[in-house]
Design a protein around this motif. Sequence first.
Motif, PDB file in Angstrom:
ATOM      1  N   THR A 114       0.923  -1.201   0.079  1.00  0.00           N
ATOM      2  CA  THR A 114       0.118  -0.053  -0.071  1.00  0.00           C
ATOM      3  C   THR A 114       0.781   1.244  -0.167  1.00  0.00           C
ATOM      4  O   THR A 114       1.839   1.285   0.474  1.00  0.00           O
ATOM      5  N   ASP A 239      -6.993  -0.630   1.827  1.00  0.00           N
ATOM      6  CA  ASP A 239      -7.207   0.660   0.927  1.00  0.00           C
ATOM      7  C   ASP A 239      -5.745   0.713   0.371  1.00  0.00           C
ATOM      8  O   ASP A 239      -4.679   0.936   0.930  1.00  0.00           O
ATOM      9  N   VAL A 241      -4.340   3.040  -1.748  1.00  0.00           N
ATOM     10  CA  VAL A 241      -3.429   4.216  -1.692  1.00  0.00           C
ATOM     11  C   VAL A 241      -4.068   5.078  -0.715  1.00  0.00           C
ATOM     12  O   VAL A 241      -5.443   5.561  -0.823  1.00  0.00           O
ATOM     13  N   LYS A 242      -3.360   5.543   0.448  1.00  0.00           N
ATOM     14  CA  LYS A 242      -3.874   6.445   1.355  1.00  0.00           C
ATOM     15  C   LYS A 242      -3.394   7.858   0.912  1.00  0.00           C
ATOM     16  O   LYS A 242      -2.225   8.195   1.066  1.00  0.00           O
ATOM     17  N   ILE A 243      -4.077   8.858   0.406  1.00  0.00           N
ATOM     18  CA  ILE A 243      -3.692   9.777  -0.014  1.00  0.00           C
ATOM     19  C   ILE A 243      -3.887  11.381   0.706  1.00  0.00           C
ATOM     20  O   ILE A 243      -4.915  11.254   1.260  1.00  0.00           O
ATOM     21  N   ILE A 254      -3.788   0.829 -10.156  1.00  0.00           N
ATOM     22  CA  ILE A 254      -3.985   0.615  -8.898  1.00  0.00           C
ATOM     23  C   ILE A 254      -4.872  -0.579  -8.811  1.00  0.00           C
ATOM     24  O   ILE A 254      -5.853  -0.447  -9.743  1.00  0.00           O
ATOM     25  N   ILE A 262      -8.318   3.994  -3.710  1.00  0.00           N
ATOM     26  CA  ILE A 262      -7.596   5.189  -3.475  1.00  0.00           C
ATOM     27  C   ILE A 262      -8.785   5.878  -2.172  1.00  0.00           C
ATOM     28  O   ILE A 262      -9.942   5.821  -2.322  1.00  0.00           O
ATOM     29  N   ILE A 274      -5.995  13.571  -9.483  1.00  0.00           N
ATOM     30  CA  ILE A 274      -5.606  12.235  -9.790  1.00  0.00           C
ATOM     31  C   ILE A 274      -5.565  12.474 -11.460  1.00  0.00           C
ATOM     32  O   ILE A 274      -6.629  12.516 -11.869  1.00  0.00           O
ATOM     33  N   CYS A 277      -4.410   7.744 -14.209  1.00  0.00           N
ATOM     34  CA  CYS A 277      -4.375   6.494 -13.722  1.00  0.00           C
ATOM     35  C   CYS A 277      -5.303   5.604 -13.697  1.00  0.00           C
ATOM     36  O   CYS A 277      -6.700   5.903 -14.371  1.00  0.00           O
ATOM     37  N   VAL A 279      -7.709   2.726 -11.982  1.00  0.00           N
ATOM     38  CA  VAL A 279      -8.256   1.892 -10.900  1.00  0.00           C
ATOM     39  C   VAL A 279      -9.010   0.559 -11.409  1.00  0.00           C
ATOM     40  O   VAL A 279     -10.136   0.864 -11.946  1.00  0.00           O
TER      41      VAL A 279
END
Length: 287
Positions: A114, A239, A241-243, A254, A262, A274, A277, A279
């Motif tokens: 992650t 989770d 990606v912790k943004i 992802i 995310i 973003i 990307c 997902v």
Amino acid sequence: MSYRRKVKRRINKRKLVFNFFPFLIIVLVISYFVMKSNTKVDVYEQKITQMQQFDKELSIAENNQIKTYYVSATGTSTDGTDINNPMSLAQANKKTYYGNEKVLFKTDDIFYGTINFKVEASEDEMFYIGSYGEGEKPKISGANILVNKDAWELDEDGIYKVDLSNYSNFEGIGRTYWEPYNIGFIADEQGNIYGNRKSSKDALENQNDFFCENNYLYLKSDGNPSEKLGRIKFVSRNDLVKISSYTIMDGINIQYTGAHGIARKEEKTENVYIHDCIVQNIGGSVQ
């Protein structure tokens, strides 16, 4: 036309204007925020171009506070600022990053884990997550892949079980901090997804129905599941990606988690952009 009719017509015209006035205000307000949003997007696009064009030497020459960090699937560095000596994702998660700094993931690599960076940035000096090298977008994956077909036990006729806590049978993300046995779906070696999770073992009726209890996953199958499906991916509740606020993420793939691709790192998270990307293959775990 009579005086009364003329007055009535004037009143109706005024009513029409007053009725239309709130609608006009709404249109103007929406137009303002759309223009403002588009302006901010343009600023972020310019920022992405700027960050992509910075090479290591140029960045340091212009501002000794600007750093570029490099991450690869096989990285061993504790520093990560040398493109020829990158760090691992686990090491990257130990650092604090500041505005105008970059963390770049190597293209074509798969990172099982992650992204959970500590970031201190601002709207004027944003933090950037991107990629380096030529090739496909780097992948952040939450999958655990069963590599030992003998890990399956025949629980009863037509139902197999596997101990998800025996990590010696798996490759991939490994033990995680949150609900590793809360499986969202499984995927076969060809990428076909099976997400028919049942609430009890008795409810397993069709091929590849599954049920989770404690450390075990139970699967309906007329033969050893690994022999039928190949290297099976198991995805649990993580989770990926912790943004943080004031972060740009650009060109990352992802995939494979039972929870969110995310998610915000803090309760109040703002000014996140973003861009370009992917997902995919997420969800299914019990939230």
